[in-house]
Write a protein that holds these residues in place. Structure first.
Motif, PDB file in Angstrom:
ATOM      1  N   LEU A 391      33.837  14.799  -1.274  1.00 25.69           N
ATOM      2  CA  LEU A 391      32.878  13.794  -0.648  1.00 25.69           C
ATOM      3  C   LEU A 391      32.267  12.803  -1.371  1.00 25.69           C
ATOM      4  CD1 LEU A 391      31.580  16.131   2.250  1.00 25.69           C
ATOM      5  CD2 LEU A 391      33.037  14.501   2.571  1.00 25.69           C
ATOM      6  N   PHE A 392      31.704  13.570  -2.632  1.00 26.52           N
ATOM      7  CA  PHE A 392      30.606  12.562  -3.374  1.00 26.52           C
ATOM      8  C   PHE A 392      31.270  12.228  -4.847  1.00 26.52           C
ATOM      9  CE2 PHE A 392      28.343  16.108  -1.120  1.00 26.52           C
ATOM     10  CZ  PHE A 392      27.866  15.332  -0.057  1.00 26.52           C
ATOM     11  N   GLY A 393      32.486  12.661  -5.209  1.00 27.02           N
ATOM     12  CA  GLY A 393      33.265  12.265  -6.246  1.00 27.02           C
ATOM     13  C   GLY A 393      32.594  12.755  -7.522  1.00 27.02           C
ATOM     14  N   TYR A 394      32.974  12.726  -8.657  1.00 27.47           N
ATOM     15  CA  TYR A 394      32.488  13.316  -9.727  1.00 27.47           C
ATOM     16  C   TYR A 394      32.672  12.471 -11.309  1.00 27.47           C
ATOM     17  CZ  TYR A 394      37.553  14.454 -10.286  1.00 27.47           C
ATOM     18  OH  TYR A 394      38.752  14.406 -10.441  1.00 27.47           O
ATOM     19  N   GLN A 395      31.793  12.718 -12.126  1.00 28.04           N
ATOM     20  CA  GLN A 395      32.228  12.177 -13.304  1.00 28.04           C
ATOM     21  C   GLN A 395      32.915  12.851 -14.290  1.00 28.04           C
ATOM     22  OE1 GLN A 395      31.013   8.940 -12.571  1.00 28.04           O
ATOM     23  NE2 GLN A 395      30.064   9.055 -14.783  1.00 28.04           N
ATOM     24  N   GLU A 396      33.438  12.109 -15.409  1.00 30.16           N
ATOM     25  CA  GLU A 396      34.372  12.660 -16.423  1.00 30.16           C
ATOM     26  C   GLU A 396      33.480  13.989 -17.050  1.00 30.16           C
ATOM     27  OE1 GLU A 396      35.955  12.011 -21.013  1.00 30.16           O
ATOM     28  OE2 GLU A 396      35.177  10.279 -19.733  1.00 30.16           O
ATOM     29  N   GLY A 397      34.048  15.209 -17.008  1.00 31.47           N
ATOM     30  CA  GLY A 397      33.711  16.521 -17.617  1.00 31.47           C
ATOM     31  C   GLY A 397      32.656  17.129 -16.682  1.00 31.47           C
ATOM     32  N   ARG A 443      22.750   6.484   0.034  1.00 39.23           N
ATOM     33  CA  ARG A 443      23.193   6.492  -1.698  1.00 39.23           C
ATOM     34  C   ARG A 443      23.435   7.821  -1.903  1.00 39.23           C
ATOM     35  NH1 ARG A 443      17.732   5.278  -4.771  1.00 39.23           N
ATOM     36  NH2 ARG A 443      17.126   7.000  -3.743  1.00 39.23           N
ATOM     37  N   VAL A 444      24.616   7.581  -2.972  1.00 38.56           N
ATOM     38  CA  VAL A 444      25.330   8.872  -3.389  1.00 38.56           C
ATOM     39  C   VAL A 444      25.268   9.137  -4.882  1.00 38.56           C
ATOM     40  CG1 VAL A 444      27.632   7.513  -3.511  1.00 38.56           C
ATOM     41  CG2 VAL A 444      27.533  10.190  -2.944  1.00 38.56           C
ATOM     42  N   MET A 445      25.330  10.284  -5.350  1.00 42.08           N
ATOM     43  CA  MET A 445      25.218  10.484  -6.829  1.00 42.08           C
ATOM     44  C   MET A 445      26.534  11.328  -6.961  1.00 42.08           C
ATOM     45  SD  MET A 445      22.332  11.683  -9.359  1.00 42.08           S
ATOM     46  CE  MET A 445      22.077  13.028  -8.615  1.00 42.08           C
ATOM     47  N   ARG A 446      27.362  10.975  -8.050  1.00 41.47           N
ATOM     48  CA  ARG A 446      28.599  11.771  -8.212  1.00 41.47           C
ATOM     49  C   ARG A 446      28.193  13.288  -9.038  1.00 41.47           C
ATOM     50  NH1 ARG A 446      33.062   7.640 -10.796  1.00 41.47           N
ATOM     51  NH2 ARG A 446      33.096   6.227  -8.926  1.00 41.47           N
ATOM     52  N   LEU A 447      28.945  14.109  -8.803  1.00 45.66           N
ATOM     53  CA  LEU A 447      28.855  15.429  -9.393  1.00 45.66           C
ATOM     54  C   LEU A 447      28.844  15.099 -11.020  1.00 45.66           C
ATOM     55  CD1 LEU A 447      31.242  17.995  -7.772  1.00 45.66           C
ATOM     56  CD2 LEU A 447      28.657  17.571  -7.431  1.00 45.66           C
ATOM     57  N   GLY A 448      27.869  15.515 -11.777  1.00 50.74           N
ATOM     58  CA  GLY A 448      27.791  15.622 -13.350  1.00 50.74           C
ATOM     59  C   GLY A 448      27.202  13.969 -13.752  1.00 50.74           C
ATOM     60  N   SER A 449      26.631  13.477 -12.727  1.00 51.92           N
ATOM     61  CA  SER A 449      26.074  11.993 -13.024  1.00 51.92           C
ATOM     62  C   SER A 449      24.663  11.848 -12.523  1.00 51.92           C
ATOM     63  CB  SER A 449      27.125  10.918 -12.360  1.00 51.92           C
ATOM     64  OG  SER A 449      26.246   9.693 -12.551  1.00 51.92           O
TER      65      SER A 449
END
Length: 632
Positions: A391-397, A443-449
């Protein structure tokens, strides 16, 4: 890099001062010396070398401005420059005259009592007047002339003393600053002009602008392709002569009323046209038509659709694809069409198999977001950890196994489109708060970001469960429930719209087999209509697909065939669940019960059938079978 500011100095001394000043402040000026006789020719030479703005002084500046189409900045004569020249002239004589152009200060005669001199000012309009004015001054007894190079030259020829009026460093620097500001403005305007020209030249949309007289003032290549003139010489021509199909643009001139998305014909092409009024101080001064060939629009839409199709983010169905003639389904379709015109969140409720996603896709395809992505996700099909990253996406690592490049979430992918959250009731409580924040803040914030990403996404949610009950049971957040329950759309189950059953069955049968005709007996139709369809339309479609396959040898489908097909679903009719609305139809009805129901219904067969819990056609068949003669 070519220097784009030129300085035509009236004498070599001023040229040396100017070069020193320009070197100090950037060396962006090309300096040449040119007297009043050759100043224009010197300026022309500078222009050929790339100069866009010229600096000069006095008569030379006026001549250049008059003869050449180029911005000319005149070096000002300051009070200090004039005072210095008067003091120098007062040592050479007592009768002094300042001969210059209109840019000089006036009222300098007030200095006479202070300096004990006889001072006059003579203002000339062109350098041709200089000689005659100096001769007049000589006749009046003037013995010292103050002025430029040419004034000093004429004074010498008339045997008069002269003082050269110089320009100081401050005046030259001031002129340079003004020239640089004008050059910056010219470069900015040139860039904007080139940008507009590039847009007009390379866009696929046609542009035609007219003035108040209806004459064409602007046209781009895309519009020229559709005009009947082979040479393209259309500027200044009447609109009616070039584009008779665009004559409605003349109405915009007179009324000021704009038109959008109109289909008109230009030559042999049909175009989608916007017509816009050009206003100045609330007055219509012209109009612009912007149009695209409809074939090109359809081609572009096809490419967009193919792009989403390749990625799977598209909606297949429209509201017109929904079959049914019952008042209940028509009401649902009517509400869906109303909701399509808004951007508010829609909550679709109904049992499994009623077609909730079909309605969601239909709402999307009828909305202004129809050219954007349609992203559907089943919230019950993914475990919590995966659902969050989807749903929210994620950053590298962000977690073990995360892609190095990261991954956008489904909310990001659905930007400018619609996201369909099916089985919204199955989202874990731990994620409901984060989902609520996304719905409220857009607004959305990716996991790890820690980066916030704004989104413009419409939410359509669906559930086959009673969400209010889940809120009471603390399984669904109350604030999330109210945020989702903005527009409510309920899809009725198939058993509540029996008049749709056989038309739907016929539709599915036609789609399943096209090269052979299969016929349902009357009793088979009654069996279909009497069944309560716990799986709703999904169950009906699957059954008809089996019928189509199994009836290859025998094209007539009987009641027994239908009953055999439905036997495997009998446990669904008796099982008890939280969402069970099903009841087994009444089959063993006595002759006395039929007669009694007819008396109660005053002979109305439809009402009697409802009392008995059977279909009207079944009642009619039993009345005929038992030869019941009801005394009313």
């Amino acid at each position: 890099m070519l220097k784009q500011i030129g300085f035509v100095a009236p004498n070599e001394k001023m040229a040396i001062i100017a070069k020193r000043i320009f070197a100090k402040y950037g060396d962006e000026v090309l300096v040449e010396t040119g007297s009043i006789d050759i100043g224009v020719e010197v300026a022309e030479s500078l222009i050929k070398n790339g100069v866009k703005v010229v600096i000069s002084r006095g008569g030379i500046a006026q001549l250049i401005r008059k003869r050449l189409k180029i911005p000319v900045i005149e070096v000002p004569i300051t009070v200090e420059d004039i005072a210095e020249a008067i003091l120098e002239a007062s040592t050479a004589g007592k009768a002094i005259a300042l001969v210059g152009f209109n840019n000089l200060f006036r009222g300098l005669k007030l200095l006479n009592p202070l300096l004990n001199i006889n001072f006059e000012q003579v203002f000339i309009r062109s350098h041709e007047e200089i000689e005659s004015e100096i001769i007049k001054l000589k006749q009046k007894g003037i013995d010292v002339i103050i002025g430029g190079e040419y004034q000093c030259k004429i004074a010498d020829e008339q045997q008069l003393k002269s003082v050269l009026l110089k320009s100081g460093s401050k005046a030259i620097y001031h002129a340079y600053q003004e020239a640089k500001a004008i050059l910056d403005t010219m470069m900015y305007e040139r860039q904007k002009t080139e940008e507009i020209r590039a847009i007009l030249d390379y866009t696929r949309a046609g542009y035609v602008a007219i003035n108040k007289k209806g004459e064409i003032t602007l046209i781009n290549p895309a519009a020229l392709k559709l005009n009947p003139y082979s040479n393209g010489e259309v500027l200044g021509k009447p609109l009616q002569e070039v584009y008779p199909g665009l004559m409605s643009l003349m109405d915009v001139l007179t009324s000021g009323k704009e038109h959008f998305q109109e289909i008109i014909s230009i030559g042999t092409a049909n175009v989608l046209c916007d017509q816009i009024a050009l206003l100045s101080d609330q007055e219509v001064i012209g109009a612009v038509a912007v149009f695209q060939d409809i074939d090109a629009v359809q081609e572009a839409e096809h490419k967009i659709r193919n792009n989403f199709l390749a990625k799977g983010w598209y909606a297949n169905y429209r509201l017109n694809d929904i079959k049914g003639e019952s008042p209940a389904i028509k009401k649902s379709i009517q509400f869906a069409k109303m909701f399509s015109g808004t951007d508010s969140t829609v909550l679709i409720t109904g049992e499994s198999g009623v077609g909730k996603e079909l309605f969601a896709q239909g709402i999307h395809n009828m909305s202004k977001r129809k050219n954007g992505p349609f992203v559907g996700v089943n919230c019950a099909s993914l475990p919590e950890s995966i659902l969050e990253s989807e749903l929210f996406g994620y950053q590298e690592g962000a977690f073990t196994g995360a892609k190095k490049s990261g991954k956008p979430g489904l909310f990001e992918i659905a930007h400018n489109g619609t996201i369909f959250l099916d089985e919204i009731s199955e989202i874990p409580l731990t994620l409901q708060g984060r989902l609520l924040r996304v719905l409220e803040e857009k607004r959305v914030m990716r996991l790890g970001s820690d980066k916030i990403i704004p989104i413009d996404t419409r939410i359509i949610a669906a559930s086959n469960r009673n969400l209010a009950t889940l809120v009471a049971e603390k399984k669904l957040r109350e604030d999330l429930y109210f945020r989702l329950n903005v527009l409510r759309l309920h899809i009725p189950p198939l058993r509540e719209r029996k008049e749709d059953i056989f038309p739907l069955a016929s539709y599915f049968l036609e789609k399943s087999i096209k090269d052979k005709e299969i016929v349902f007996t009357e009793s088979a139709i009654e069996a279909l209509c009497e069944y309560v369809w716990p799986g709703n339309i999904r169950e009906l479609r699957n059954l008809i697909e089996r019928v189509a396959i199994m009836s290859v040898l025998e094209p007539v489908v009987s009641e027994k065939d239908i009953q055999n097909f439905l036997k495997e679903n009998e446990p669904l009719l008796t099982c008890s669940t939280n969402n069970s609305f099903f009841s087994k139809p009444k089959i063993n009805i006595t002759k006395e019960e039929i007669a009694k129901s007819m008396r109660i219904a005053a002979g109305n067969k439809e009402q009697a059938a409802r009392i008995l819990g059977i279909h009207r056609s079944t009642l009619w068949r039993w009345l005929k079978k038992h030869q019941i003669d009801v005394e009313l």
